[in-house]
Design a protein around this motif. Structure first.
Motif, mmCIF file in Angstrom:
data_model
loop_
_atom_site.group_PDB
_atom_site.id
_atom_site.type_symbol
_atom_site.label_atom_id
_atom_site.label_comp_id
_atom_site.label_asym_id
_atom_site.label_seq_id
_atom_site.Cartn_x
_atom_site.Cartn_y
_atom_site.Cartn_z
ATOM 1 N N ARG A 38 -2.486 1.760 12.650
ATOM 2 C CA ARG A 38 -1.939 1.496 11.321
ATOM 3 C C ARG A 38 -1.448 2.790 10.711
ATOM 4 N N ARG A 39 -0.484 2.644 9.817
ATOM 5 C CA ARG A 39 0.054 3.810 9.120
ATOM 6 C C ARG A 39 0.180 3.482 7.645
ATOM 7 N N GLU A 44 -0.544 9.946 8.535
ATOM 8 C CA GLU A 44 -0.298 9.854 9.963
ATOM 9 C C GLU A 44 -0.817 8.517 10.497
ATOM 10 N N PRO A 45 -0.263 8.055 11.620
ATOM 11 C CA PRO A 45 -0.798 6.831 12.225
ATOM 12 C C PRO A 45 -2.274 6.988 12.573
ATOM 13 N N GLU A 46 -3.009 5.936 12.363
ATOM 14 C CA GLU A 46 -4.450 5.934 12.615
ATOM 15 C C GLU A 46 -4.770 4.868 13.654
ATOM 16 N N ALA A 92 -1.676 -0.979 4.963
ATOM 17 C CA ALA A 92 -0.906 -0.154 5.896
ATOM 18 C C ALA A 92 0.051 -1.044 6.675
ATOM 19 N N LEU A 93 0.936 -0.383 7.400
ATOM 20 C CA LEU A 93 1.763 -1.064 8.391
ATOM 21 C C LEU A 93 0.980 -1.041 9.703
ATOM 22 N N TYR A 94 0.738 -2.207 10.267
ATOM 23 C CA TYR A 94 -0.068 -2.324 11.478
ATOM 24 C C TYR A 94 0.824 -2.528 12.691
#
Length: 126
Positions: A38-39, A44-46, A92-94
């Protein structure tokens, strides 16, 4: 050619649930591990979770452990992320992604994944 397509995102109140799906197009789905990232805006992306090719091994980030469940249906070429007890911080965006062949199913770095979907937005807000 591999293509990934996420769905299931949306707006949900804190404490609510969503189930994300990731449809995989390609011949090798049952041979590879898959993951979710997710971001959040400005971050940062996680890495969130990943699952082995059989589904027998699953891995979770501490931030979602006990609330999220990853699963897969190899007959349907689909991986899922069940998200319960959602929090505003989960907004977030997943993305779903494929672990590079030969890499461990518990991979957590974006460089360890080779194909990515476009993402589905999850917003947790009252």
């Amino acid at each position: 050619q591999v293509q990934l397509a996420e769905s299931g995102g949306g707006l949900v109140q804190p404490g609510g649930s969503l189930r994300l799906s990731c449809a995989y197009s390609g011949r090798t789905f049952s041979d590879v591990a898959m993951g979710w990232f997710r971001r959040a805006p400005g971050k940062e992306p996680e890495w969130v979770s990943s699952i082995s090719w059989t589904g027998g091994l699953t891995y979770y980030a501490d931030s979602v452990k006990g609330r999220f469940t990853i699963s897969r249906d190899n007959a349907k070429n689909t991986v899922y992320l069940q998200m319960n007890r959602l929090k505003p911080d989960d907004t977030a965006l997943y993305f779903c992604a494929r672990v590079r062949p030969g890499y461990p199913s518990g991979s957590r770095r974006t460089s360890e994944y080779d194909y990515w979907g476009q993402g589905t937005q999850v917003t947790v807000s009252s």
